[in-house]
Design an enzyme around this catalytic site. Sequence first.
Site, PDB file in Angstrom:
ATOM      1  N   SER A 166     -11.959 -11.904  -3.934  1.00 34.17           N
ATOM      2  CA  SER A 166     -11.011 -11.582  -5.478  1.00 34.17           C
ATOM      3  C   SER A 166     -12.433 -12.443  -6.384  1.00 34.17           C
ATOM      4  CB  SER A 166      -9.875 -11.509  -5.454  1.00 34.17           C
ATOM      5  OG  SER A 166      -9.420 -10.623  -6.512  1.00 34.17           O
ATOM      6  N   ASP A 345     -10.741   0.363  -2.925  1.00 33.12           N
ATOM      7  CA  ASP A 345     -10.361  -0.583  -3.868  1.00 33.12           C
ATOM      8  C   ASP A 345     -11.035  -0.492  -6.300  1.00 33.12           C
ATOM      9  OD1 ASP A 345     -10.473  -2.812  -5.498  1.00 33.12           O
ATOM     10  OD2 ASP A 345     -11.478  -4.408  -4.529  1.00 33.12           O
ATOM     11  N   HIS A 378      -7.642  -2.958  -3.293  1.00 38.46           N
ATOM     12  CA  HIS A 378      -8.261  -4.113  -2.941  1.00 38.46           C
ATOM     13  C   HIS A 378      -7.520  -5.353  -2.035  1.00 38.46           C
ATOM     14  CE1 HIS A 378     -10.201  -7.872  -5.291  1.00 38.46           C
ATOM     15  NE2 HIS A 378      -9.238  -8.202  -5.434  1.00 38.46           N
TER      16      HIS A 378
END
Length: 434
Positions: A166, A345, A378
């Site tokens: 991330s 994602d 995600h």
Amino acid sequence: MSAVPTDHGVASLGEFTFECGQSVPDFEVAYETHGEFDGDNVVLVCHALTGSQNVARSPAPERDADTAGAGQAGQARAWWDDVVGPGKAIDTTEYYVVCANVPGSCYGTTGPASERPADLDLREEPDHDRWGTAFPPVQVEDWARAQRRLLDHLGVGRLRAVVGGSVGGMNALEWAKRYPDDVDRVVAIATAGRLDAQCLALDAVARRAIRADEYWNGGDYYGDDRPDPTEGLAIARQIGHVMYLSKASMERKFGRRSAGRDSLTREDGDLGLPPEPTAGFFPYREVESYLDYQAEGFGDRFDANSYLYLTRAMDEYDLAAGHGTDADALAAFEGEALLVSFTADWHFTVEQSASLADAFDEAEAPAAHHVIDSDHGHDAFLVEPERVGPPVRDFLADGVDGRAVSDEGSDDGDDRPDRGDADHAPVHASLFKG
């Protein structure tokens, strides 16, 4: 298996000047290490937005509790324990793993919630002893610079690898850009060189929710006699959780179902907001209950100003800044890179990771792009360690030639599509290798 040595603490690094030009006189960084340093085995792990230095469990339960800090839970405590540890993908019997809390956060590294020096000269003297919004603006570049300072403090020079997911993946990319001679391998998971407009918009709404809280008080909410802006922070957290899930995973988990008796009731949920007169006519749905559950207590373990600062840093980051293109930014990096992405994602997409792989290729740095077919969105980089671990493990050991880097399901490492065939290959088996 014998216990792996661990250490944790807060390093005082003296004055630190941020990229914005402002400085703090006594900068502290909270960190944790696992394993033994042999001079050539250091793996730096970069945490995500609300994560902490506590990347994995320690052998002693009391050390775990101490390392995590009061009130920490969820992603803050042992947040990648399924990937980092003895015999795991990032094997702490082989590697010396370092994880540091980033500047601007609230888990031990200096940030808005930290006590400010008493003799600090401010334009307006607040009636509390915290930095608050007088803290300098923070950028991802500052995170990498702080980590470099910490590693120098620990006696660590060159790194075997930098790994992050991330916004931690952005942090890892910044290492390839800023310290190309200091790292052999970069693993950037579920990340991008910059955020797109949709994510920028949602982050902006989250920050406005915090600032609209009646108790935010311009960031000066510190002190026993002042309530924290927990409702605004809780709404910001809920927006974040929607970003972390995929449409398919939300439909599978919640659909349109009403919440059952085991869930928060409408009265317990809704974050203490004023009642909605017509609400009793409509169901309190499972998806609402989930969001309320995720937000519940977040304000007790995370600082609202830190959330503002860290999302600003993520929004501002642009790998190409100062260089023209991503490839130009990576031109000095002579190591290898692994990009990992997940099909569902939409926060950081497969296409964005593919673009990063192209940039490394153009910079003549060997790169692999490992695409995982997942509908978790995600969050997959945290909740599917069995899918993430093998390519990370083999890349750390053998670089882009690692078997699981190429194709976890193949008996032959060469039985895989090359970049030219990528558009026609099954997405769950896609590998783009430079």
